[in-house]
Design an enzyme around this catalytic site. Structure first.
Site, PDB file in Angstrom:
ATOM      1  N   HIS A  72       1.439  -1.113  -0.214  1.00  0.00           N
ATOM      2  CA  HIS A  72      -0.273   0.327   0.661  1.00  0.00           C
ATOM      3  C   HIS A  72       1.003   0.992   0.070  1.00  0.00           C
ATOM      4  CE1 HIS A  72      -4.343  -1.627   0.043  1.00  0.00           C
ATOM      5  NE2 HIS A  72      -3.817  -2.466   1.174  1.00  0.00           N
ATOM      6  N   HIS A  94      -5.803   0.423   6.888  1.00  0.00           N
ATOM      7  CA  HIS A  94      -7.157  -0.686   7.476  1.00  0.00           C
ATOM      8  C   HIS A  94      -7.302  -0.220   9.063  1.00  0.00           C
ATOM      9  CE1 HIS A  94      -4.974  -2.525   4.365  1.00  0.00           C
ATOM     10  NE2 HIS A  94      -6.213  -3.212   4.550  1.00  0.00           N
ATOM     11  N   GLU A  97      -4.588  -1.915  11.634  1.00  0.00           N
ATOM     12  CA  GLU A  97      -3.974  -1.463  12.019  1.00  0.00           C
ATOM     13  C   GLU A  97      -3.046  -0.883  12.979  1.00  0.00           C
ATOM     14  OE1 GLU A  97      -2.258   1.091   8.939  1.00  0.00           O
ATOM     15  OE2 GLU A  97      -3.038  -0.631   7.251  1.00  0.00           O
ATOM     16  N   ALA A 124      -8.282  -7.256  -2.114  1.00  0.00           N
ATOM     17  CA  ALA A 124      -7.669  -8.808  -2.115  1.00  0.00           C
ATOM     18  C   ALA A 124      -8.379  -9.540  -0.859  1.00  0.00           C
ATOM     19  CB  ALA A 124      -5.933  -8.414  -0.866  1.00  0.00           C
ATOM     20  N   MET A 221     -10.283  -7.703   4.593  1.00  0.00           N
ATOM     21  CA  MET A 221     -10.149  -7.201   5.948  1.00  0.00           C
ATOM     22  C   MET A 221     -10.237  -5.870   6.044  1.00  0.00           C
ATOM     23  SD  MET A 221      -6.986  -8.863   7.672  1.00  0.00           S
ATOM     24  CE  MET A 221      -6.927 -10.883   7.546  1.00  0.00           C
ATOM     25  N   SER A 222     -11.478  -5.502   4.808  1.00  0.00           N
ATOM     26  CA  SER A 222     -11.066  -4.368   4.048  1.00  0.00           C
ATOM     27  C   SER A 222     -13.038  -3.482   3.299  1.00  0.00           C
ATOM     28  CB  SER A 222     -10.158  -3.436   3.459  1.00  0.00           C
ATOM     29  OG  SER A 222     -10.753  -4.458   2.209  1.00  0.00           O
ATOM     30  N   ASN A 245      -6.714 -15.850  -2.350  1.00  0.00           N
ATOM     31  CA  ASN A 245      -6.222 -16.776  -1.867  1.00  0.00           C
ATOM     32  C   ASN A 245      -7.433 -17.628  -1.731  1.00  0.00           C
ATOM     33  OD1 ASN A 245      -5.892 -14.818  -0.150  1.00  0.00           O
ATOM     34  ND2 ASN A 245      -6.328 -16.084   1.394  1.00  0.00           N
ATOM     35  N   HIS A 257       0.175 -13.143   4.285  1.00  0.00           N
ATOM     36  CA  HIS A 257       0.589 -11.812   3.261  1.00  0.00           C
ATOM     37  C   HIS A 257       1.123 -12.080   2.303  1.00  0.00           C
ATOM     38  CE1 HIS A 257      -0.480  -7.891   2.744  1.00  0.00           C
ATOM     39  NE2 HIS A 257       0.435  -7.558   2.124  1.00  0.00           N
TER      40      HIS A 257
HETATM   41  N1  HPA Z   1      -8.980 -13.526   4.703  1.00  0.00           N
HETATM   42  C1  HPA Z   1      -8.614 -12.470   4.822  1.00  0.00           C
HETATM   43  N2  HPA Z   1      -8.364 -11.043   4.569  1.00  0.00           N
HETATM   44  C2  HPA Z   1      -7.698 -11.442   3.899  1.00  0.00           C
HETATM   45  C3  HPA Z   1      -7.881 -12.785   2.904  1.00  0.00           C
HETATM   46  C4  HPA Z   1      -8.229 -14.170   3.865  1.00  0.00           C
HETATM   47  O1  HPA Z   1      -8.250 -14.795   3.318  1.00  0.00           O
HETATM   48  N3  HPA Z   1      -6.956 -12.751   1.745  1.00  0.00           N
HETATM   49  C5  HPA Z   1      -6.963 -11.614   1.729  1.00  0.00           C
HETATM   50  N4  HPA Z   1      -7.376 -11.206   2.195  1.00  0.00           N
END
Ligand code: HPA
Length: 285
Positions: A72, A94, A97, A124, A221-222, A245, A257
């Site tokens: 970021h 986030h 943080e 993501a 998470m966002s 993922n 990450h």
């Molecule tokens: N979980 C939560 N946040 C994420 C993930 C995940 O598997 N992958 C990317 N951000």
């Protein structure tokens, strides 16, 4: 002793400050975009597609929190993509943080004061839906807020309402544009429900099974706080997740990450094509 009293970061991210920050940006450029794109993990490379007119590090914008996560950048960019004026938020802060909901949604309030009408949020996410694969994209149709907090809690921002309808939070016509953009780039686009957690630990396999039963297709998470504040400010919202993922327990590999960033890098050209097409379609719709 002459000790300087540190100015609290939080105190600067107030709704009233948003108008001041916006006014200072408007004084520095004549460009008046109506579309903004917030670039999350795995989407920073879109900055390369932008003809930059004005670039300001978040650190120089009062109230903008500098992200402290790899991937970021933390810069506000005014420019054009596909010759269409846009604002790019290069990176986000986030909740995990340690920042407040007010801090992380402050840039959205500034965008509203700048005259932005529509925003594309990107992130993501981990794939919960068993048909999703790493590297796929998902257009968010709806969300489940599992972050444990709401950014509108507390005093109502001046001129805004407290109780915000979230029935059509993710705008249908912008979603159609995303699908058209994906079709043009021959990219498969899922449409699904995004569930937001506070993080920063990844989920347990039991949580992922539970989230799947609740109707979630992807987890991240966002984005949810930004969507809520954008809706309060009257912005149309679209959100695009890169499934970086498979969510916890969906395969044997531990989550990291690093994997999130690696997948983002691998699908960077597709992400750029999708967003460039979206910007072009937005301008002509
Ligand atoms: N979980 C939560 N946040 C994420 C993930 C995940 O598997 N992958 C990317 N951000």
């Amino acid at each position: 002793m002459n000790r300087e009293v540190p100015v609290s970061f939080k105190s600067r991210a107030t709704p009233t400050a948003a108008a001041e920050v916006a006014a200072s940006i408007l004084r520095r450029s004549k460009l008046r975009p109506t579309l903004a794109i917030q670039l999350g993990s795995g989407f920073q490379h879109l900055l390369a597609s932008c003809t930059v007119v004005l670039e300001i590090p978040y650190a120089s914008l009062p109230g903008f929190a500098m992200p402290d996560v790899p991937g970021h950048l933390g810069k506000f960019v005014l420019g054009s993509v596909e010759k269409i004026p846009v604002v790019l938020l290069g990176g986000r802060s986030h909740y995990y943080e340690g920042k407040t909901m007010g801090d992380i949604t402050f840039p959205i309030r500034v965008l509203a004061e700048l005259g932005i009408k529509s925003i594309l949020l990107t992130n993501a996410a981990g794939g919960i839906n068993s048909s999703y694969r790493p590297g796929d994209f998902m257009c968010v149709t709806d969300h489940i807020n599992f972050m444990g907090e709401n950014p509108l809690r507390g005093a109502v921002a001046p001129g805004r309402r407290r109780f915000i309808d979230m029935t059509d939070a993710y705008n249908r016509s912008l979603r159609r544009l995303l699908q058209e953009a994906a079709d043009q780039a021959q990219i498969r686009l899922h449409h699904g429900v995004f569930l937001a957690v506070s993080g920063p630990s990844f989920e347990t396999p039991a949580e992922i099974r539970a989230f799947g039963l609740l109707g979630a297709d992807a987890v991240g998470m966002s984005t949810v706080p930004e969507t809520i504040v954008a809706r309060q400010c009257g912005l149309k919202v679209a959100a695009l997740a890169c499934i970086t993922n498979l969510a916890a327990g969906r395969n044997k590999e531990p989550l990291s990450h690093h994997e999130v960033l690696e997948t983002g890098k691998r699908v960077a050209p597709q992400a750029a094509a999708l967003i460039e097409n979206f910007v072009r379609l937005y301008a002509s719709h």
